[in-house]
Design an enzyme around this catalytic site. Structure first.
Site, mmCIF file in Angstrom:
data_model
loop_
_atom_site.group_PDB
_atom_site.id
_atom_site.type_symbol
_atom_site.label_atom_id
_atom_site.label_comp_id
_atom_site.label_asym_id
_atom_site.label_seq_id
_atom_site.Cartn_x
_atom_site.Cartn_y
_atom_site.Cartn_z
ATOM 1 N N GLU A 1 -4.640 -0.800 -1.472
ATOM 2 C CA GLU A 1 -5.958 -0.829 -0.850
ATOM 3 C C GLU A 1 -6.861 0.131 -1.605
ATOM 4 O O GLU A 1 -6.612 1.339 -1.652
ATOM 5 C CB GLU A 1 -5.885 -0.421 0.623
ATOM 6 C CG GLU A 1 -7.239 -0.504 1.311
ATOM 7 C CD GLU A 1 -7.183 -0.171 2.785
ATOM 8 O OE1 GLU A 1 -8.264 -0.012 3.387
ATOM 9 O OE2 GLU A 1 -6.075 -0.053 3.334
ATOM 10 N N CYS B 1 -2.151 -2.518 7.876
ATOM 11 C CA CYS B 1 -2.159 -3.407 6.716
ATOM 12 C C CYS B 1 -0.941 -4.322 6.665
ATOM 13 O O CYS B 1 -1.047 -5.475 6.234
ATOM 14 C CB CYS B 1 -2.269 -2.585 5.437
ATOM 15 S SG CYS B 1 -3.861 -1.729 5.294
ATOM 16 N N GLN C 1 8.444 -13.857 21.499
ATOM 17 C CA GLN C 1 8.236 -15.288 21.746
ATOM 18 C C GLN C 1 8.824 -16.150 20.635
ATOM 19 O O GLN C 1 8.190 -17.077 20.134
ATOM 20 C CB GLN C 1 6.746 -15.586 21.923
ATOM 21 C CG GLN C 1 6.118 -14.804 23.073
ATOM 22 C CD GLN C 1 4.645 -15.095 23.238
ATOM 23 O OE1 GLN C 1 4.271 -16.176 23.701
ATOM 24 N NE2 GLN C 1 3.800 -14.137 22.848
ATOM 25 N N VAL D 1 3.174 0.257 4.275
ATOM 26 C CA VAL D 1 2.460 1.014 5.304
ATOM 27 C C VAL D 1 1.026 0.486 5.460
ATOM 28 O O VAL D 1 0.499 -0.151 4.555
ATOM 29 C CB VAL D 1 2.423 2.516 4.930
ATOM 30 C CG1 VAL D 1 3.835 3.064 4.838
ATOM 31 C CG2 VAL D 1 1.689 2.779 3.618
ATOM 32 N N THR D 2 0.445 0.805 6.619
ATOM 33 C CA THR D 2 1.149 1.201 7.817
ATOM 34 C C THR D 2 1.538 -0.053 8.590
ATOM 35 O O THR D 2 0.875 -1.089 8.484
ATOM 36 C CB THR D 2 0.295 2.120 8.725
ATOM 37 O OG1 THR D 2 -0.902 1.443 9.108
ATOM 38 C CG2 THR D 2 -0.023 3.419 8.040
ATOM 39 N N LYS E 1 -6.673 -4.711 -3.137
ATOM 40 C CA LYS E 1 -7.316 -5.371 -1.991
ATOM 41 C C LYS E 1 -8.333 -4.438 -1.339
ATOM 42 O O LYS E 1 -8.050 -3.252 -1.135
ATOM 43 C CB LYS E 1 -6.262 -5.817 -0.972
ATOM 44 C CG LYS E 1 -5.449 -4.694 -0.334
ATOM 45 C CD LYS E 1 -4.365 -5.280 0.573
ATOM 46 C CE LYS E 1 -3.609 -4.204 1.329
ATOM 47 N NZ LYS E 1 -4.393 -3.478 2.331
ATOM 48 N N LYS F 1 -7.759 -4.692 4.903
ATOM 49 C CA LYS F 1 -6.445 -4.395 5.454
ATOM 50 C C LYS F 1 -5.462 -5.502 5.126
ATOM 51 O O LYS F 1 -4.317 -5.249 4.746
ATOM 52 C CB LYS F 1 -6.558 -4.166 6.960
ATOM 53 C CG LYS F 1 -7.419 -2.946 7.299
ATOM 54 C CD LYS F 1 -7.648 -2.820 8.797
ATOM 55 C CE LYS F 1 -8.491 -1.576 9.102
ATOM 56 N NZ LYS F 1 -9.849 -1.663 8.539
ATOM 57 N N ASP G 1 0.786 -1.247 0.000
ATOM 58 C CA ASP G 1 0.000 0.000 0.000
ATOM 59 C C ASP G 1 0.814 1.292 0.000
ATOM 60 O O ASP G 1 0.461 2.257 0.679
ATOM 61 C CB ASP G 1 -0.952 0.013 1.197
ATOM 62 C CG ASP G 1 -1.945 -1.128 1.179
ATOM 63 O OD1 ASP G 1 -1.927 -1.919 0.222
ATOM 64 O OD2 ASP G 1 -2.733 -1.234 2.136
#
Length: 222
Positions: free
Chosen positions: A72, A162, A202, A157-158, A129, A132, A24
């Site tokens: 987007e 997204c 993790q 971005v961002t 798209k 997001k 995007d």
């Protein structure tokens, strides 16, 4: 097998199964007068990553690796834009409204286009798209399968919206995901920092992060 210096530990990859997804990098989000600014954001933060993102794209091009650009945007009749998305907040202009670069986030309008500095080269894949995440209501999964991609590098971005959404979608589908730290940005510095931490927490629960320089060095030596 190649290796990219990354966090929380080195990112292993096979060049023949690696692809870049640039999320995007559109005029409506990055340039003055677009949708991003209508929401009250400082678009200068996003503008600063354009040179780094270009360097990353050129590196993938030099190695003949596939590049996928996402945008987007919505249909002119807004049939793929739910009211919950269009009506949120109190922007100066909403999706579909007239703006300085045409109707905001509408497919085919000037503002929905990728910024000229990062324009897709002939043959590069462009995916429009409506959401997001880049997997929702798009052919991205089929495209990656056709390319034989199993590891993905992300930019764009961002970071927290997204980009992160698409990385989580990809992670759920079994892809190894690496985010270029200096080729992604948020309108909010704290959101970017938190997202990077969440992604690599993790033991790379969602994916890895690395600088563009380390990614390109890994490609060169891989």
């Amino acid at each position: 097998m190649g290796v990219i210096a990354a966090e929380p530990f080195p990112f292993p990859f096979e060049a023949r199964s690696l692809a870049l997804i640039v999320i995007d990098m559109q005029r409506d989000f990055i340039e003055r007068g677009g949708f991003g600014e209508s929401l009250g954001n400082d678009v200068a933060r996003l503008q600063r990553i354009v040179p780094t993102t270009r360097r990353l794209i050129e590196g993938f091009r030099a190695h003949g690796l596939p590049i996928i650009h996402t945008m987007e945007c919505h249909r002119p009749d807004l049939s793929d834009c739910p009211p919950a998305k269009r009506d949120r907040g109190a922007p100066l202009a909403r999706i579909g409204d007239a703006g300085p670069m045409g109707r905001i986030l509408i497919a085919g309008e000037p503002g929905a286009a990728i910024v000229p500095e990062l324009a897709p080269a002939p043959g590069e894949i462009v995916i429009e798209k409506p959401g997001k995440g880049a997997f929702y209501a798009t052919p991205l999964q089929e495209t990656l399968q056709r390319l034989g991609a199993r590891a993905l590098v992300f930019a764009g971005v961002t970071t927290e919206v997204c980009v992160q959404t698409t990385m989580r979608e990809a992670n759920d589908r079994g892809y190894d995901c690496l985010l270029a730290e200096d080729a992604t940005e948020s309108y909010f510095a704290e959101f970017k920092a938190a997202t990077l931490a969440m992604i690599r927490a993790q033991g790379a629960i969602v994916g890895w992060t690395a600088t563009t320089s380390h990614i390109l060095e890994g490609l060169l030596n891989g």
